[in-house]
Design an enzyme around this catalytic site. Sequence first.
Site, PDB file in Angstrom:
ATOM      1  N   GLU A 196     -12.741  -1.843  -4.316  1.00 48.52           N
ATOM      2  CA  GLU A 196     -13.151  -0.436  -4.392  1.00 48.52           C
ATOM      3  C   GLU A 196     -14.647  -0.195  -4.179  1.00 48.52           C
ATOM      4  O   GLU A 196     -15.030   0.799  -3.571  1.00 48.52           O
ATOM      5  CB  GLU A 196     -12.741   0.170  -5.740  1.00 48.52           C
ATOM      6  CG  GLU A 196     -11.284   0.559  -5.818  1.00 48.52           C
ATOM      7  CD  GLU A 196     -10.366  -0.568  -6.241  1.00 48.52           C
ATOM      8  OE1 GLU A 196     -10.789  -1.741  -6.224  1.00 48.52           O
ATOM      9  OE2 GLU A 196      -9.213  -0.270  -6.591  1.00 48.52           O
ATOM     10  N   ALA A 209      -4.544   1.669  -2.879  1.00 53.75           N
ATOM     11  CA  ALA A 209      -4.128   3.059  -2.706  1.00 53.75           C
ATOM     12  C   ALA A 209      -4.376   3.393  -1.236  1.00 53.75           C
ATOM     13  O   ALA A 209      -5.143   2.707  -0.551  1.00 53.75           O
ATOM     14  CB  ALA A 209      -4.954   3.944  -3.621  1.00 53.75           C
ATOM     15  N   GLU A 216      -3.472  -2.657  -9.229  1.00 55.15           N
ATOM     16  CA  GLU A 216      -3.355  -1.877 -10.473  1.00 55.15           C
ATOM     17  C   GLU A 216      -1.888  -1.569 -10.798  1.00 55.15           C
ATOM     18  O   GLU A 216      -1.499  -1.549 -11.971  1.00 55.15           O
ATOM     19  CB  GLU A 216      -4.166  -0.586 -10.359  1.00 55.15           C
ATOM     20  CG  GLU A 216      -5.664  -0.878 -10.324  1.00 55.15           C
ATOM     21  CD  GLU A 216      -6.496   0.357 -10.051  1.00 55.15           C
ATOM     22  OE1 GLU A 216      -6.360   0.926  -8.945  1.00 55.15           O
ATOM     23  OE2 GLU A 216      -7.270   0.755 -10.934  1.00 55.15           O
ATOM     24  N   GLY A 257      -5.579  -0.309  -5.777  1.00 55.54           N
ATOM     25  CA  GLY A 257      -4.510   0.432  -6.456  1.00 55.54           C
ATOM     26  C   GLY A 257      -3.168  -0.279  -6.417  1.00 55.54           C
ATOM     27  O   GLY A 257      -2.300  -0.006  -7.245  1.00 55.54           O
TER      28      GLY A 257
HETATM   29  N1  CO8 Z   1      -5.018   2.309   2.793  1.00 53.97           N
HETATM   30  C1  CO8 Z   1      -4.582   2.761   3.961  1.00 53.97           C
HETATM   31  N2  CO8 Z   1      -4.265   1.971   5.002  1.00 53.97           N
HETATM   32  C2  CO8 Z   1      -4.394   0.651   4.831  1.00 53.97           C
HETATM   33  C3  CO8 Z   1      -4.843   0.093   3.629  1.00 53.97           C
HETATM   34  C4  CO8 Z   1      -5.142   0.979   2.568  1.00 53.97           C
HETATM   35  N3  CO8 Z   1      -5.534   0.565   1.352  1.00 53.97           N
HETATM   36  N4  CO8 Z   1      -4.888  -1.245   3.773  1.00 53.97           N
HETATM   37  C5  CO8 Z   1      -4.462  -1.524   5.015  1.00 53.97           C
HETATM   38  N5  CO8 Z   1      -4.171  -0.380   5.659  1.00 53.97           N
HETATM   39  C6  CO8 Z   1      -3.688  -0.219   7.029  1.00 53.97           C
HETATM   40  C7  CO8 Z   1      -4.766  -0.429   8.069  1.00 53.97           C
HETATM   41  O1  CO8 Z   1      -5.551   0.747   8.209  1.00 53.97           O
HETATM   42  C8  CO8 Z   1      -3.938  -0.762   9.284  1.00 53.97           C
HETATM   43  O2  CO8 Z   1      -3.391   0.446   9.782  1.00 53.97           O
HETATM   44  P1  CO8 Z   1      -3.515   0.824  11.341  1.00 53.97           P
HETATM   45  O3  CO8 Z   1      -2.772  -0.257  12.062  1.00 53.97           O
HETATM   46  O4  CO8 Z   1      -2.842   2.167  11.410  1.00 53.97           O
HETATM   47  O5  CO8 Z   1      -4.954   0.843  11.670  1.00 53.97           O
HETATM   48  C9  CO8 Z   1      -2.776  -1.569   8.705  1.00 53.97           C
HETATM   49  O6  CO8 Z   1      -2.735  -1.231   7.318  1.00 53.97           O
HETATM   50  C10 CO8 Z   1      -2.968  -3.073   8.847  1.00 53.97           C
HETATM   51  O7  CO8 Z   1      -4.207  -3.410   8.261  1.00 53.97           O
HETATM   52  P2  CO8 Z   1      -5.321  -4.307   8.993  1.00 53.97           P
HETATM   53  O8  CO8 Z   1      -5.201  -4.158  10.467  1.00 53.97           O
HETATM   54  O9  CO8 Z   1      -6.635  -3.974   8.371  1.00 53.97           O
HETATM   55  O10 CO8 Z   1      -4.826  -5.745   8.576  1.00 53.97           O
HETATM   56  P3  CO8 Z   1      -5.739  -7.065   8.447  1.00 53.97           P
HETATM   57  O11 CO8 Z   1      -4.780  -8.200   8.294  1.00 53.97           O
HETATM   58  O12 CO8 Z   1      -6.737  -7.133   9.539  1.00 53.97           O
HETATM   59  O13 CO8 Z   1      -6.563  -6.868   7.074  1.00 53.97           O
HETATM   60  C11 CO8 Z   1      -6.820  -6.290   4.752  1.00 53.97           C
HETATM   61  C12 CO8 Z   1      -5.887  -6.868   5.848  1.00 53.97           C
HETATM   62  C13 CO8 Z   1      -7.960  -7.267   4.494  1.00 53.97           C
HETATM   63  C14 CO8 Z   1      -5.992  -6.143   3.476  1.00 53.97           C
HETATM   64  C15 CO8 Z   1      -7.382  -4.928   5.218  1.00 53.97           C
HETATM   65  O14 CO8 Z   1      -6.295  -4.111   5.654  1.00 53.97           O
HETATM   66  C16 CO8 Z   1      -8.109  -4.171   4.166  1.00 53.97           C
HETATM   67  O15 CO8 Z   1      -9.238  -4.480   3.836  1.00 53.97           O
HETATM   68  N6  CO8 Z   1      -7.490  -3.088   3.605  1.00 53.97           N
HETATM   69  C17 CO8 Z   1      -8.093  -2.213   2.650  1.00 53.97           C
HETATM   70  C18 CO8 Z   1      -8.127  -2.856   1.285  1.00 53.97           C
HETATM   71  C19 CO8 Z   1      -8.779  -1.952   0.289  1.00 53.97           C
HETATM   72  O16 CO8 Z   1      -9.934  -1.588   0.388  1.00 53.97           O
HETATM   73  N7  CO8 Z   1      -8.010  -1.561  -0.751  1.00 53.97           N
HETATM   74  C20 CO8 Z   1      -8.502  -0.765  -1.846  1.00 53.97           C
HETATM   75  C21 CO8 Z   1      -8.340   0.681  -1.554  1.00 53.97           C
HETATM   76  S1  CO8 Z   1      -9.160   1.696  -2.744  1.00 53.97           S
HETATM   77  C22 CO8 Z   1      -8.068   1.794  -4.023  1.00 53.97           C
HETATM   78  O17 CO8 Z   1      -7.023   1.188  -4.028  1.00 53.97           O
HETATM   79  C23 CO8 Z   1      -8.488   2.699  -5.125  1.00 53.97           C
HETATM   80  C24 CO8 Z   1      -7.479   2.790  -6.275  1.00 53.97           C
HETATM   81  C25 CO8 Z   1      -7.785   4.009  -7.096  1.00 53.97           C
HETATM   82  C26 CO8 Z   1      -7.167   5.211  -6.446  1.00 53.97           C
HETATM   83  C27 CO8 Z   1      -7.754   6.504  -6.750  1.00 53.97           C
HETATM   84  C28 CO8 Z   1      -7.091   7.637  -5.932  1.00 53.97           C
HETATM   85  C29 CO8 Z   1      -8.045   8.667  -5.356  1.00 53.97           C
END
Ligand code: CO8
Length: 259
Positions: free
Chosen positions: A134, A67, A114, A111
């Site tokens: 998460e 998400a 999911e 998400g």
């Molecule tokens: N949300 C928002 N932005 C994201 C997300 C995300 N989940 N994942 C990646 N991005 C963005 C980064 O911020 C970055 O943006 P910017 O260039 O503007 O800074 C861009 O995508 C590229 O990402 P990275 O530079 O981080 O790319 P890497 O190759 O270095 O890393 C990863 C890839 C490992 C996937 C890394 O991006 C990462 O860890 N992302 C987050 C993963 C995560 O924690 N996902 C779970 C989120 S929580 C969730 O999904 C809860 C679900 C329930 C929802 C309830 C609603 C309230």
Amino acid sequence: MNYQDILVSNEEGIVTLTLNRPDQLNAVNSSIMHSLYSFFTEDYKSIEGFKGVIITGSGEKAFAAGADIKEFLAVADDSIPFVKKGHNTYFAIENFHKPVIAVIKGYALGGGLELALACHMRLVNPKTKISFPEVNLGLIPGYGGTQRMSQLIGKARAMELMMTTDMIDANQAVQYGVCNRVVEDDEIMPTAKKMIAKIASKGPVAVKHIIKTINAAFDESKNGFDIELQAFADLMQTKDFEEGVKAFMEKRKAHFIGE
Ligand code: CO8
């Protein structure tokens, strides 16, 4: 259908919905959620010769990396309606009457994973990595992941994945039963389309009841055996059943009309 952050294409009734935020790794934001909700509850009705849906992500890096974390702080004080919209959207996908296949290339996290779990089937490319990160954010999977993943892979593995946040790769995802199969990049979309086309050649009312009765097996409020019994009886009253049996007797291909 004019959606933000989702591309829609239609090839002979097979609709592909592409999450289209590649620079944000297709993180599922409110506009993606809203578009998915509109499609699966209403907009599909206007599609002629509709056969099924493929959900995929734009670019090579991710199906969806979760998400959209950048939206979280703004909803913290009133999170229930926000999360409920996600639940309702994913329920609409899970209970959809036509097949919905997730085509996953790269990361399917949080998400985003999911969303894939709400689909009826999942194909993954060899670079796929799935995880629930998460707890790194002090959260839990909130879009049905605690429930659907436990149903798919069992309690012990679900506990481990969600508490450790460990990533698993494509082969392990298949071995665990999270995903149907690993398919090479150039074959993955054609494979999903072939699967939907094949299903479309079967009795459509029967397919709808397959989805409903299998879903009932995972719904504790329902007696799946009773639902199966009733579905079977209802199907025996359809024109498709008559046609299917007649076609068998006449040694020809059945022509179902979905009635
Ligand atoms: N949300 C928002 N932005 C994201 C997300 C995300 N989940 N994942 C990646 N991005 C963005 C980064 O911020 C970055 O943006 P910017 O260039 O503007 O800074 C861009 O995508 C590229 O990402 P990275 O530079 O981080 O790319 P890497 O190759 O270095 O890393 C990863 C890839 C490992 C996937 C890394 O991006 C990462 O860890 N992302 C987050 C993963 C995560 O924690 N996902 C779970 C989120 S929580 C969730 O999904 C809860 C679900 C329930 C929802 C309830 C609603 C309230």
